[in-house]
Design a protein around this motif. Sequence first.
Motif, PDB file in Angstrom:
ATOM      1  N   LYS A 122       9.511   5.151  -3.828  1.00 15.18           N
ATOM      2  CA  LYS A 122      10.593   4.381  -4.454  1.00 15.18           C
ATOM      3  C   LYS A 122      11.517   3.780  -3.400  1.00 15.18           C
ATOM      4  CE  LYS A 122      13.171   3.028  -7.984  1.00 15.18           C
ATOM      5  NZ  LYS A 122      14.432   2.617  -7.393  1.00 15.18           N
ATOM      6  N   SER A 123      11.816   4.535  -2.351  1.00 21.21           N
ATOM      7  CA  SER A 123      12.715   4.027  -1.313  1.00 21.21           C
ATOM      8  C   SER A 123      12.141   2.791  -0.632  1.00 21.21           C
ATOM      9  CB  SER A 123      12.990   5.117  -0.277  1.00 21.21           C
ATOM     10  OG  SER A 123      13.709   6.188  -0.839  1.00 21.21           O
ATOM     11  N   PHE A 124      10.818   2.791  -0.398  1.00 21.18           N
ATOM     12  CA  PHE A 124      10.203   1.615   0.228  1.00 21.18           C
ATOM     13  C   PHE A 124      10.317   0.396  -0.672  1.00 21.18           C
ATOM     14  CE2 PHE A 124       6.489  -1.160   0.855  1.00 21.18           C
ATOM     15  CZ  PHE A 124       6.716  -1.555   2.166  1.00 21.18           C
ATOM     16  N   PHE A 125       9.994   0.545  -1.942  1.00 27.20           N
ATOM     17  CA  PHE A 125      10.047  -0.612  -2.829  1.00 27.20           C
ATOM     18  C   PHE A 125      11.482  -1.014  -3.171  1.00 27.20           C
ATOM     19  CE2 PHE A 125       5.568   0.410  -3.305  1.00 27.20           C
ATOM     20  CZ  PHE A 125       5.021  -0.864  -3.212  1.00 27.20           C
ATOM     21  N   ASP A 126      12.447  -0.112  -2.953  1.00 25.51           N
ATOM     22  CA  ASP A 126      13.857  -0.502  -3.065  1.00 25.51           C
ATOM     23  C   ASP A 126      14.237  -1.523  -1.999  1.00 25.51           C
ATOM     24  OD1 ASP A 126      14.451   1.044  -5.258  1.00 25.51           O
ATOM     25  OD2 ASP A 126      15.309   2.706  -4.118  1.00 25.51           O
ATOM     26  N   LEU A 127      13.496  -1.571  -0.906  1.00 24.23           N
ATOM     27  CA  LEU A 127      13.793  -2.487   0.191  1.00 24.23           C
ATOM     28  C   LEU A 127      13.134  -3.856   0.008  1.00 24.23           C
ATOM     29  CD1 LEU A 127      13.338   0.016   3.168  1.00 24.23           C
ATOM     30  CD2 LEU A 127      15.436  -0.547   1.912  1.00 24.23           C
ATOM     31  N   ILE A 128      12.286  -3.987  -1.022  1.00 25.51           N
ATOM     32  CA  ILE A 128      11.611  -5.256  -1.293  1.00 25.51           C
ATOM     33  C   ILE A 128      12.539  -6.147  -2.108  1.00 25.51           C
ATOM     34  CG2 ILE A 128       9.628  -6.334  -2.425  1.00 25.51           C
ATOM     35  CD1 ILE A 128       8.702  -4.722  -0.105  1.00 25.51           C
ATOM     36  N   ASP A 129      12.690  -7.399  -1.692  1.00 21.36           N
ATOM     37  CA  ASP A 129      13.489  -8.341  -2.467  1.00 21.36           C
ATOM     38  C   ASP A 129      12.944  -8.423  -3.889  1.00 21.36           C
ATOM     39  OD1 ASP A 129      13.910 -11.273  -3.557  1.00 21.36           O
ATOM     40  OD2 ASP A 129      15.445 -10.963  -2.037  1.00 21.36           O
ATOM     41  N   PRO A 130      13.809  -8.366  -4.912  1.00 19.58           N
ATOM     42  CA  PRO A 130      13.331  -8.339  -6.303  1.00 19.58           C
ATOM     43  C   PRO A 130      12.449  -9.520  -6.697  1.00 19.58           C
ATOM     44  CG  PRO A 130      15.637  -7.725  -6.204  1.00 19.58           C
ATOM     45  CD  PRO A 130      15.267  -8.196  -4.825  1.00 19.58           C
ATOM     46  N   ALA A 131      12.546 -10.634  -5.974  1.00 10.66           N
ATOM     47  CA  ALA A 131      11.733 -11.799  -6.315  1.00 10.66           C
ATOM     48  C   ALA A 131      10.492 -11.945  -5.439  1.00 10.66           C
ATOM     49  CB  ALA A 131      12.578 -13.068  -6.218  1.00 10.66           C
ATOM     50  N   ALA A 132      10.342 -11.084  -4.439  1.00 12.11           N
ATOM     51  CA  ALA A 132       9.291 -11.283  -3.434  1.00 12.11           C
ATOM     52  C   ALA A 132       7.886 -11.033  -3.963  1.00 12.11           C
ATOM     53  CB  ALA A 132       9.553 -10.393  -2.229  1.00 12.11           C
ATOM     54  N   LEU A 133       7.760 -10.244  -5.027  1.00 13.48           N
ATOM     55  CA  LEU A 133       6.438  -9.948  -5.586  1.00 13.48           C
ATOM     56  C   LEU A 133       6.187 -10.677  -6.906  1.00 13.48           C
ATOM     57  CD1 LEU A 133       6.068  -6.111  -4.873  1.00 13.48           C
ATOM     58  CD2 LEU A 133       5.043  -8.019  -3.629  1.00 13.48           C
ATOM     59  N   THR A 134       7.004 -11.654  -7.205  1.00 17.82           N
ATOM     60  CA  THR A 134       6.846 -12.386  -8.464  1.00 17.82           C
ATOM     61  C   THR A 134       5.443 -12.979  -8.582  1.00 17.82           C
ATOM     62  OG1 THR A 134       9.203 -12.945  -8.534  1.00 17.82           O
ATOM     63  CG2 THR A 134       7.707 -14.297  -9.861  1.00 17.82           C
ATOM     64  N   GLY A 135       4.743 -12.599  -9.650  1.00 16.12           N
ATOM     65  CA  GLY A 135       3.415 -13.132  -9.901  1.00 16.12           C
ATOM     66  C   GLY A 135       2.308 -12.528  -9.061  1.00 16.12           C
ATOM     67  N   THR A 136       2.631 -11.572  -8.200  1.00 12.42           N
ATOM     68  CA  THR A 136       1.611 -10.957  -7.350  1.00 12.42           C
ATOM     69  C   THR A 136       0.825  -9.918  -8.141  1.00 12.42           C
ATOM     70  OG1 THR A 136       2.979 -11.232  -5.364  1.00 12.42           O
ATOM     71  CG2 THR A 136       1.200  -9.617  -5.254  1.00 12.42           C
ATOM     72  N   PRO A 137      -0.512  -9.996  -8.167  1.00 13.40           N
ATOM     73  CA  PRO A 137      -1.299  -8.961  -8.833  1.00 13.40           C
ATOM     74  C   PRO A 137      -1.102  -7.609  -8.151  1.00 13.40           C
ATOM     75  CG  PRO A 137      -2.621 -10.931  -8.501  1.00 13.40           C
ATOM     76  CD  PRO A 137      -1.362 -11.114  -7.705  1.00 13.40           C
ATOM     77  N   VAL A 138      -0.845  -6.581  -8.943  1.00 11.95           N
ATOM     78  CA  VAL A 138      -0.621  -5.234  -8.419  1.00 11.95           C
ATOM     79  C   VAL A 138      -1.486  -4.255  -9.200  1.00 11.95           C
ATOM     80  CG1 VAL A 138       1.047  -3.348  -8.173  1.00 11.95           C
ATOM     81  CG2 VAL A 138       1.727  -5.685  -7.599  1.00 11.95           C
ATOM     82  N   LEU A 139      -2.164  -3.398  -8.471  1.00 10.86           N
ATOM     83  CA  LEU A 139      -2.946  -2.311  -9.059  1.00 10.86           C
ATOM     84  C   LEU A 139      -2.234  -1.013  -8.729  1.00 10.86           C
ATOM     85  CD1 LEU A 139      -5.377  -0.817 -10.245  1.00 10.86           C
ATOM     86  CD2 LEU A 139      -6.647  -1.329  -8.153  1.00 10.86           C
ATOM     87  N   ILE A 140      -1.872  -0.242  -9.751  1.00  3.87           N
ATOM     88  CA  ILE A 140      -1.117   0.988  -9.527  1.00  3.87           C
ATOM     89  C   ILE A 140      -2.020   2.212  -9.673  1.00  3.87           C
ATOM     90  CG2 ILE A 140       1.141   0.069 -10.152  1.00  3.87           C
ATOM     91  CD1 ILE A 140       0.781   1.214 -12.950  1.00  3.87           C
TER      92      ILE A 140
END
Length: 207
Positions: free
Chosen positions: A97-115
């Motif tokens: 969670k701490s790592f993804f807290d550092l990602i700009d909220p718009a930086a992954l817009t539309g990016t395919p993600v597999l969880i």
Amino acid sequence: MRTLKLVAVSAGLSSPSSTRLLADRLLQAARYRLAEREYAVDVQVVELRDLAVDIAHHLVTGFPSERLQEAIDEVTGADGVIAVTPVFTASYSGLFKSFFDLIDPAALTGTPVLIGATGGTARHSLVLDHALRPLFAYLRALVVPTAVYAASEDWGSGGDEYTEGLPARVTRAGTEFAEAVAARPERAADDEEVVPFERQLADLRLD
């Protein structure tokens, strides 16, 4: 045909870890499917355990180290992201969670993600829908339908007539992810003008 860049983020704490193993298998499944479609694929793995101190310093000071910034740039610049975390106290790990807290909220817009997630018992599998999907929905990523949870008993198991085994779930998730990555429009270059969709429609009407 362009080269597709896939980045896996593993929040496993041990070395080796089941979390990294799951991330590698998901990467392999996606890469295999894209190779079938004759795409060139570049893969990278970001091990958060190696960045734990850098992440903590960034949260306190607001300034990332060079290698942390490189990891963030790898993730935000990817054509597709695989994100895998161990389950701690019925949720994703604090490091994840701490790592993804550092990602700009718009930086992954539309990016395919597999969880994906790993844990000691199958009872924690709901973490995928109760914690991980909402996180990436907030980041406006495109989360593929199949998520993969691997409990301790899943490793080496082929499943039964009622339940898909881990290999089948990994293959299905990797295929869905690969198809989403391949279908994503190529990103515009930094110096290329991005034409808003509304203006594109207006231009079509004028024609």
